[in-house]
Design a protein around this motif. Structure first.
Motif, PDB file in Angstrom:
ATOM      1  N   ALA A  95       0.826  -1.207   0.000  1.00 18.43           N
ATOM      2  CA  ALA A  95       0.000   0.000   0.000  1.00 18.43           C
ATOM      3  C   ALA A  95       0.858   1.254   0.000  1.00 18.43           C
ATOM      4  CB  ALA A  95      -0.922   0.014   1.216  1.00 18.43           C
ATOM      5  N   TYR A  96       0.576   2.154  -0.942  1.00 14.29           N
ATOM      6  CA  TYR A  96       1.185   3.481  -0.936  1.00 14.29           C
ATOM      7  C   TYR A  96       0.310   4.396  -0.088  1.00 14.29           C
ATOM      8  CZ  TYR A  96       4.119   1.829  -4.755  1.00 14.29           C
ATOM      9  OH  TYR A  96       5.032   1.128  -5.512  1.00 14.29           O
ATOM     10  N   CYS A  97       0.840   4.833   1.032  1.00 13.53           N
ATOM     11  CA  CYS A  97       0.090   5.698   1.937  1.00 13.53           C
ATOM     12  C   CYS A  97       1.090   6.388   2.870  1.00 13.53           C
ATOM     13  CB  CYS A  97      -0.949   4.915   2.736  1.00 13.53           C
ATOM     14  SG  CYS A  97      -0.285   3.613   3.804  1.00 13.53           S
ATOM     15  N   PRO A  98       0.682   7.479   3.518  1.00 17.73           N
ATOM     16  CA  PRO A  98       1.600   8.180   4.416  1.00 17.73           C
ATOM     17  C   PRO A  98       1.803   7.406   5.718  1.00 17.73           C
ATOM     18  CG  PRO A  98      -0.552   9.208   4.474  1.00 17.73           C
ATOM     19  CD  PRO A  98      -0.607   8.185   3.379  1.00 17.73           C
ATOM     20  N   PRO A  99       2.854   7.721   6.463  1.00 16.03           N
ATOM     21  CA  PRO A  99       3.122   7.004   7.715  1.00 16.03           C
ATOM     22  C   PRO A  99       2.096   7.297   8.799  1.00 16.03           C
ATOM     23  CG  PRO A  99       4.658   8.822   7.429  1.00 16.03           C
ATOM     24  CD  PRO A  99       3.903   8.697   6.141  1.00 16.03           C
ATOM     25  N   PHE A 100       1.272   8.327   8.623  1.00 13.21           N
ATOM     26  CA  PHE A 100       0.245   8.673   9.607  1.00 13.21           C
ATOM     27  C   PHE A 100      -1.154   8.277   9.120  1.00 13.21           C
ATOM     28  CE2 PHE A 100       1.576  12.338   7.063  1.00 13.21           C
ATOM     29  CZ  PHE A 100       0.407  12.643   6.396  1.00 13.21           C
ATOM     30  N   ASP A 101      -1.252   7.468   8.052  1.00  8.80           N
ATOM     31  CA  ASP A 101      -2.553   7.034   7.560  1.00  8.80           C
ATOM     32  C   ASP A 101      -3.285   6.241   8.643  1.00  8.80           C
ATOM     33  OD1 ASP A 101      -3.982   6.639   4.651  1.00  8.80           O
ATOM     34  OD2 ASP A 101      -4.407   4.963   6.003  1.00  8.80           O
ATOM     35  N   PRO A 102      -4.617   6.380   8.747  1.00  7.43           N
ATOM     36  CA  PRO A 102      -5.370   5.639   9.776  1.00  7.43           C
ATOM     37  C   PRO A 102      -5.199   4.135   9.725  1.00  7.43           C
ATOM     38  CG  PRO A 102      -6.739   7.379   8.833  1.00  7.43           C
ATOM     39  CD  PRO A 102      -5.475   7.338   8.018  1.00  7.43           C
ATOM     40  N   ILE A 103      -4.803   3.566   8.568  1.00  5.56           N
ATOM     41  CA  ILE A 103      -4.642   2.122   8.503  1.00  5.56           C
ATOM     42  C   ILE A 103      -3.614   1.621   9.503  1.00  5.56           C
ATOM     43  CG2 ILE A 103      -2.929   2.240   6.651  1.00  5.56           C
ATOM     44  CD1 ILE A 103      -5.588  -0.501   7.345  1.00  5.56           C
ATOM     45  N   HIS A 104      -2.642   2.454   9.848  1.00  2.25           N
ATOM     46  CA  HIS A 104      -1.630   2.050  10.819  1.00  2.25           C
ATOM     47  C   HIS A 104      -2.229   1.914  12.218  1.00  2.25           C
ATOM     48  CE1 HIS A 104       1.634   2.553   7.944  1.00  2.25           C
ATOM     49  NE2 HIS A 104       1.106   3.720   7.602  1.00  2.25           N
ATOM     50  N   LEU A 105      -3.371   2.526  12.448  1.00  2.00           N
ATOM     51  CA  LEU A 105      -4.060   2.433  13.736  1.00  2.00           C
ATOM     52  C   LEU A 105      -5.191   1.412  13.701  1.00  2.00           C
ATOM     53  CD1 LEU A 105      -4.389   6.285  14.435  1.00  2.00           C
ATOM     54  CD2 LEU A 105      -2.570   4.730  15.178  1.00  2.00           C
ATOM     55  N   LEU A 106      -5.692   1.115  12.508  1.00  2.00           N
ATOM     56  CA  LEU A 106      -6.808   0.185  12.381  1.00  2.00           C
ATOM     57  C   LEU A 106      -6.353  -1.271  12.294  1.00  2.00           C
ATOM     58  CD1 LEU A 106      -8.995   2.130   9.770  1.00  2.00           C
ATOM     59  CD2 LEU A 106      -9.550   1.739  12.182  1.00  2.00           C
ATOM     60  N   ALA A 107      -5.267  -1.525  11.565  1.00  2.00           N
ATOM     61  CA  ALA A 107      -4.810  -2.898  11.355  1.00  2.00           C
ATOM     62  C   ALA A 107      -4.308  -3.508  12.659  1.00  2.00           C
ATOM     63  CB  ALA A 107      -3.710  -2.934  10.305  1.00  2.00           C
ATOM     64  N   GLU A 108      -4.658  -4.753  12.886  1.00  2.00           N
ATOM     65  CA  GLU A 108      -4.259  -5.419  14.138  1.00  2.00           C
ATOM     66  C   GLU A 108      -2.759  -5.618  14.209  1.00  2.00           C
ATOM     67  OE1 GLU A 108      -5.307  -9.429  16.778  1.00  2.00           O
ATOM     68  OE2 GLU A 108      -6.298  -9.072  14.851  1.00  2.00           O
ATOM     69  N   HIS A 109      -2.146  -5.952  13.080  1.00  2.00           N
ATOM     70  CA  HIS A 109      -0.703  -6.159  13.037  1.00  2.00           C
ATOM     71  C   HIS A 109      -0.043  -4.986  12.329  1.00  2.00           C
ATOM     72  CE1 HIS A 109      -2.362 -10.293  13.361  1.00  2.00           C
ATOM     73  NE2 HIS A 109      -1.358 -10.445  14.192  1.00  2.00           N
ATOM     74  N   GLU A 110       1.133  -4.621  12.792  1.00  2.00           N
ATOM     75  CA  GLU A 110       1.828  -3.489  12.173  1.00  2.00           C
ATOM     76  C   GLU A 110       2.321  -3.857  10.781  1.00  2.00           C
ATOM     77  OE1 GLU A 110       5.494  -2.308  13.922  1.00  2.00           O
ATOM     78  OE2 GLU A 110       6.065  -4.352  14.469  1.00  2.00           O
ATOM     79  N   ALA A 111       2.584  -2.834   9.986  1.00  2.00           N
ATOM     80  CA  ALA A 111       3.111  -3.054   8.642  1.00  2.00           C
ATOM     81  C   ALA A 111       4.462  -3.748   8.723  1.00  2.00           C
ATOM     82  CB  ALA A 111       3.245  -1.722   7.914  1.00  2.00           C
ATOM     83  N   ASP A 112       4.788  -4.467   7.652  1.00  3.28           N
ATOM     84  CA  ASP A 112       6.068  -5.158   7.577  1.00  3.28           C
ATOM     85  C   ASP A 112       7.218  -4.175   7.805  1.00  3.28           C
ATOM     86  OD1 ASP A 112       7.291  -7.903   6.385  1.00  3.28           O
ATOM     87  OD2 ASP A 112       8.496  -6.190   5.759  1.00  3.28           O
ATOM     88  N   GLY A 113       8.279  -4.656   8.433  1.00  2.00           N
ATOM     89  CA  GLY A 113       9.386  -3.775   8.780  1.00  2.00           C
ATOM     90  C   GLY A 113      10.198  -3.278   7.592  1.00  2.00           C
ATOM     91  N   ASP A 114      10.098  -3.965   6.452  1.00  2.00           N
ATOM     92  CA  ASP A 114      10.880  -3.568   5.273  1.00  2.00           C
ATOM     93  C   ASP A 114      10.097  -2.584   4.413  1.00  2.00           C
ATOM     94  OD1 ASP A 114      13.000  -5.187   6.011  1.00  2.00           O
ATOM     95  OD2 ASP A 114      12.167  -6.939   4.993  1.00  2.00           O
ATOM     96  N   THR A 115       9.769  -1.458   4.995  1.00  2.00           N
ATOM     97  CA  THR A 115       9.045  -0.424   4.262  1.00  2.00           C
ATOM     98  C   THR A 115       9.945   0.168   3.183  1.00  2.00           C
ATOM     99  OG1 THR A 115       7.729   0.122   6.202  1.00  2.00           O
ATOM    100  CG2 THR A 115       7.855   1.791   4.462  1.00  2.00           C
ATOM    101  N   ARG A 116       9.390   0.346   1.982  1.00  2.00           N
ATOM    102  CA  ARG A 116      10.162   0.937   0.892  1.00  2.00           C
ATOM    103  C   ARG A 116       9.905   2.436   0.856  1.00  2.00           C
ATOM    104  NH1 ARG A 116      10.215  -0.675  -5.572  1.00  2.00           N
ATOM    105  NH2 ARG A 116      11.668   0.955  -6.204  1.00  2.00           N
TER     106      ARG A 116
END
Length: 386
Positions: free
Chosen positions: A249-270
């Motif tokens: 997903a292309y989105c900003p680091p403060f997008d609400p998905i980071h607060l909604l998803a149960e698990h955090e995004a993968d550590g290898d962010t591009r």
């Protein structure tokens, strides 16, 4: 080199541009589709350098708008910058990019931005890093569970929804005081919605556009005006979890998905970094948005060797969410800044970092904190690569 000249690229030179492009970026892409797209830039937005009759370099300018502080600012997006290998290191790239800057002036773009293959050339001409493009990876099964399917209704979007998507994105970027996202021409949005490889869904206050990518699902953009719509749209993407295990997903680091998803995004962010330059400093300030509650009166001394119209003593006034940059008399308390420092300041880089890098000097003793507040805000980001 016999006679280096900057020219507007003509249709009969496109094969030469393609050959330089292949030698610069490597093989890939559809030649006929590239040429079809290239023709749309032949209104003064496709420049080249020729040595005698041989085309040896080229660059294109996208007619974008870009959000800054929640307001739309016209921006020339520089893309497809190529120089033939045997002409590199001879000043050909600088010659072409100076012509690009002047053409951005002629076209009335207060800003220009690009993704750099090298920083040396662009910094020499006044560009500086301003923001990032983030690509996060989430578990598809995690996203599928965000909605129970009984909330916000979504429907499939098509070409006729292009204006609606632009309107919904505009409302959210204005409300969020976004900085960085692009506003593409409507014709490009229509083209994406017609592409059978893209999947687009729309709700009353949001939309999502995504596709398949190497066995994963990839979200190009997701806009939502409410928690319920965000959940419904992300769950729509996640419904492909039986096939795709990961959603890019292309989105900003403060997008609400980071607060909604149960698990955090993968550590290898591009992360891709992009650079900005002010072409018309007064217009760039006048069209940018600023925080409503911050007031500033400050003097600037801008030294811009490439665009002399920016050079001089200026007074910066900010109040009520708007700014003005007007000519002023010289003062000993003026903040001295070149084009790189001005671009970084415009993008919200803290004054302490700019001073530590030598990109600004001087200024009133108590002005830094107010300048930080004036130009600060959400982290600048882009969703698109151009």
């Amino acid at each position: 080199m016999t006679e280096l000249r900057v020219v507007d690229v003509a249709e009969d030179q496109l094969d030469s541009v393609w050959q330089v492009r292949i030698r610069s970026f490597g093989p890939g892409g559809d030649r006929d589709e590239w040429k079809k797209n290239a023709l749309t830039f032949m209104d003064g937005r496709f420049l080249g350098v020729v040595d005698g009759d041989e085309l040896v370099a080229a660059a294109r300018i996208w007619p974008f708008e870009q959000w800054w502080g929640g307001r739309r600012v016209p921006m020339g997006g520089v893309a497809g910058v190529v120089v033939a290998p045997e002409y590199r290191g001879r000043g050909v790239g600088s010659l072409m990019m100076r012509a690009v800057l002047q053409r951005c002036v002629d076209k009335g773009y207060p800003l220009t931005a690009l993704y750099p293959a090298t920083t040396v050339l662009y910094r020499h001409l006044g560009y500086e890093f301003a923001g990032h493009r983030y690509k996060f990876a989430f578990q598809a099964a995690d996203l599928r569970t965000l909605s129970d399917g009984k909330g916000t209704a979504v429907r499939k979007a098509g070409r006729g929804d292009a204006d609606l998507l632009l309107e919904l994105a505009g409302k959210e970027h204005q409300a969020r005081r976004s900085s960085g996202p692009l506003i593409w021409p409507r014709t490009e949005v229509e083209s994406w919605l017609e592409d059978e490889d893209n999947f687009a869904y729309v709700a009353d206050d949001g939309f999502v556009v995504y596709n398949w990518s190497d066995g994963d699902l990839a979200v190009d953009e997701l806009i939502s005006g409410s928690e319920q719509t965000a959940r419904a749209l992300w769950a729509t993407v996640g419904s492909g979890a039986s096939i795709a295990k990961t959603v890019q997903a292309y989105c900003p680091p403060f997008d609400p998905i980071h607060l909604l998803a149960e698990h955090e995004a993968d550590g290898d962010t591009r992360i891709n970094r992009w650079m900005l330059r002010l072409v018309d400093a007064p217009a760039a300030i006048a069209t940018r948005g600023f925080p409503d509650g911050v007031v500033l009166e400050a003097d600037l001394r801008i030294d811009d060797p490439e665009l002399p119209a920016n050079t001089g003593d200026w007074h910066l006034s900010v109040a009520g969410g708007s700014g003005r940059l007007t000519p002023a008399d010289p003062t000993s308390e003026a903040l001295r800044v070149g084009p790189r420092g001005l671009a970084a300041l415009y993008a919200g880089t803290p004054l302490a970092a700019l001073r530590a890098a030598g990109l600004v000097t001087g200024g009133a003793a108590d002005a830094d904190s107010v300048l930080n507040a004036v130009f600060g805000g959400p982290t600048p980001y882009m969703l698109d690569y151009f």
